[in-house]
Enzyme design. Structure first.
Site, short mmCIF file in Angstrom:
data_model
loop_
_atom_site.label_atom_id
_atom_site.label_comp_id
_atom_site.label_asym_id
_atom_site.label_seq_id
_atom_site.Cartn_x
_atom_site.Cartn_y
_atom_site.Cartn_z
N GLU A 1 0.88 -1.25 0.21
CA GLU A 1 0.08 0.08 -0.23
C GLU A 1 0.77 1.33 -0.04
O GLU A 1 2.06 1.45 0.57
CB GLU A 1 -0.83 0.08 1.24
CG GLU A 1 -1.78 1.26 1.36
CD GLU A 1 -2.93 0.89 2.35
OE1 GLU A 1 -4.03 1.64 2.19
OE2 GLU A 1 -2.91 0.34 3.03
N GLY A 2 0.45 2.41 -0.80
CA GLY A 2 1.29 3.61 -0.83
C GLY A 2 0.28 4.86 -0.74
O GLY A 2 -0.86 4.69 -0.21
N GLY A 3 0.54 6.05 -0.87
CA GLY A 3 -0.13 7.00 -0.48
C GLY A 3 -1.30 7.29 -1.58
O GLY A 3 -2.43 7.73 -1.26
N VAL B 1 -1.94 -2.17 -4.00
CA VAL B 1 -1.66 -3.45 -4.75
C VAL B 1 -2.08 -4.75 -4.07
O VAL B 1 -1.74 -4.88 -3.07
CB VAL B 1 -0.12 -3.32 -5.09
CG1 VAL B 1 0.27 -4.73 -6.00
CG2 VAL B 1 0.42 -2.31 -5.71
N LYS C 1 -2.94 -2.81 -9.29
CA LYS C 1 -2.73 -1.68 -8.69
C LYS C 1 -4.09 -0.76 -8.72
O LYS C 1 -4.54 -0.34 -9.65
CB LYS C 1 -1.63 -0.88 -9.35
CG LYS C 1 -1.36 0.81 -8.74
CD LYS C 1 -0.18 1.42 -9.50
CE LYS C 1 0.11 2.67 -8.99
NZ LYS C 1 1.18 3.55 -9.72
N ASP D 1 10.89 8.03 -9.20
CA ASP D 1 10.61 7.31 -7.85
C ASP D 1 11.39 6.20 -7.68
O ASP D 1 10.86 5.08 -7.18
CB ASP D 1 9.04 7.27 -7.94
CG ASP D 1 8.58 6.88 -6.59
OD1 ASP D 1 9.27 7.14 -5.40
OD2 ASP D 1 7.54 6.16 -6.34
#
Length: 514
Positions: A243-245, A249, A262, A359
């Protein structure tokens, strides 16, 4: 100094745009398509930077440019104008297609590239909140109506999400309706149902005069990628992987094959603005990844628009960060060098395609295999291109970054290039030494607030400590990558040569793994 008016062959075509952004004569073009940006004011130097970037666009021929406009041509025969009206602060991008019969959406390559260039310039320079963006009705332009219906981009995006790009309603093509500019928002709702109107003629016109989104904006309709669009119902969702901002996924099954999904966080918040922003992120990432074909870069498999998600092949070995933090695998020098080589190969290819990742970190590197001796099987692959961009000159600013992997010129909001990826690569190579989390050693020394203090120190030259027993060649590579001056960092091709030489040396006389 840019000329005030176009010269040469552009002079005759220019007259169609000087008096009015939607002047007479547009009906002469085939399959017209346009995008209108309405600024509250145009920041100083914006249009000059735009022209500078356009001049560097690959596979595009610049036929002419002047103080307030540029004309380009693609190999597929489309002519695309970008005209700025400094009285109304309106920027119009307009395309005409001369040669037909190409694959759906492909004939608008220059138009889509120019829009991407403008959008990137707006995003990178923080101008996004100071303008409105509209899609002029192509049907109105074909009929040479003086004021085409303007569809807000947000409405087009919501139509794509809710209805997969079905027709939008234009009320200007009925003779019984006065030819005046109307707001499309009056006839659109989140449920994609136009509101009942008291005027019967308008009701009949609304029923009759529907314009497919694919004829208004191929980039928003994702026409070029229609073969990859799937229904979310075809997915059998599994467990959360990461998990991201902006996204989470998951593992899933699609047509009997395990995939990674995603999913953008827009499915949790149904506000129109949030949905539109998430769609732009999906559109941007799909557009970029679809152009990449390399063994060390993940490939786009499919995508959905409701909810918004991108589908990739599933790599059950996980990310490099998982091995560094959770599994705590002890790497040999053979594994370190091979992982670094694969990342460098992916970066070198990416930069050759005039793209920048922005990134790069261990979280965004997937492990495909641990057979480091088989050079035909990729060990590591780059993923997550949400912040990636096409290189058009240099950049300034970025929507989001992690200071532990980000080059100092980005933090300073100076102009930067693909060399920011090289800096990040140096940090990843340091991670492969398995000393710890980047800059964590300075946490107690800097105290709180750690991030702001850390950024100042990094700008001032602070870097993670490299152990004394690290092989000199590898240490030299890391130190060259994170040099403060971007021009002193190697490029991707040089990194590949350096790492191949290290691998060969390690095979002949193994380095000490202790």
């Amino acid at each position: 100094m840019l000329p005030s008016k176009p010269r040469g062959n552009t002079k005759e075509l220019y007259r169609y745009f000087t008096s009015d952004l939607f002047s007479s004569g547009l009906h002469l073009w085939r399959k017209p398509m346009a995008r209108l940006y309405q600024f509250r004011f145009l920041p100083l130097g914006f249009f000059g930077r735009l022209i500078f970037q356009v001049l560097q666009m690959p596979s595009i021929q610049v036929l002419g440019y002047w103080k307030r406009g540029v004309l380009i041509k693609s190999k597929r025969g489309e002519h695309c104008y970008c005209i700025y009206n400094d009285t109304t602060y309106e920027l119009l991008i307009f395309v005409q297609v001369l040669s037909l019969g190409h694959e759906a959406g492909k004939e608008y390559a220059a138009f889509n590239a120019l829009i991407s260039c403008v959008d990137t310039l707006i995003d990178n320079n923080m101008y996004g909140r100071r303008l409105n963006i509209f899609v002029p009705c192509s049907h109105c332009i074909e009929l040479d109506l003086p004021n085409p219906t303007l569809f807000p981009v947000e409405s087009c995006i919501l139509n794509m999400i809710d209805n997969a790009g079905q027709s939008l309603i234009c009320l200007q093509s009925s003779p019984s309706i006065p030819p005046k500019r109307r707001s499309y928002l009056d006839f659109f709702s989140r449920k994609s149902q136009y509101r009942p109107q008291e005027n019967l003629d308008e009701k009949r016109a609304a029923k009759k005069n529907r314009v497919p989104l694919s004829k208004l904006a191929t980039d928003l309709a994702l026409t070029s990628f229609s073969d990859r669009l799937v229904s979310f119902d075809q997915l059998c969702m599994g467990k959360k992987i990461a998990e991201g901002g902006f996204s989470t996924v998951y593992s899933a099954t699609l047509l009997g094959k395990t995939v990674a999904v995603k999913m953008f966080h827009s499915h949790q918040q149904q506000s129109a603005d949030f949905l539109a922003e998430s769609f732009r992120e999906l559109q941007h990432e799909v557009f970029l990844i679809n152009q990449l074909r390399h063994a060390n870069i993940v490939e786009l498999r499919n995508f959905c628009t409701n909810p918004l998600c991108i589908i990739f092949d599933f790599y059950d070995l996980g990310s490099l960060n998982q091995y560094l933090v959770e599994k705590k695998k002890v790497f040999t020098w053979s594994e370190r060098l091979r992982i670094a080589l694969d990342i460098a190969e992916g970066l070198a290819y990416l930069h050759r395609q005039d793209m920048i990742h922005r990134d790069l970190r261990s979280h965004n590197i997937l492990i495909n295999s641990w057979d480091v001796r088989d050079m035909q099987v990729p060990v590591a692959k780059l993923t997550d291109f949400g912040l990636a961009a096409i290189i058009c000159g240099s950049f300034q600013g970025v929507k989001e970054y992690n200071e532990c992997w980000t080059a100092p010129e980005v933090m300073k909001r100076s102009r930067y290039s693909h060399k920011v990826d090289i800096y990040s690569f140096g940090i990843v190579c340091w991670e492969l030494l398995q000393i710890g989390f980047p800059f964590q050693e300075y946490h107690e020394e800097l105290g709180a607030p750690f991030r702001s203090e850390l950024e100042e120190k990094i700008i001032g030259g602070l870097r993670p400590t490299i152990g004394k027993n690290v092989h000199p060649a590898y240490k030299n590579l890391i130190e060259r990558c994170w040099q403060d001056k971007p021009e002193e960092r190697p490029d991707g091709v040089e990194l590949v040569h350096m790492l191949r030489a290290m691998i060969e040396e390690n095979e002949q006389a193994p380095w000490d793994d202790s």
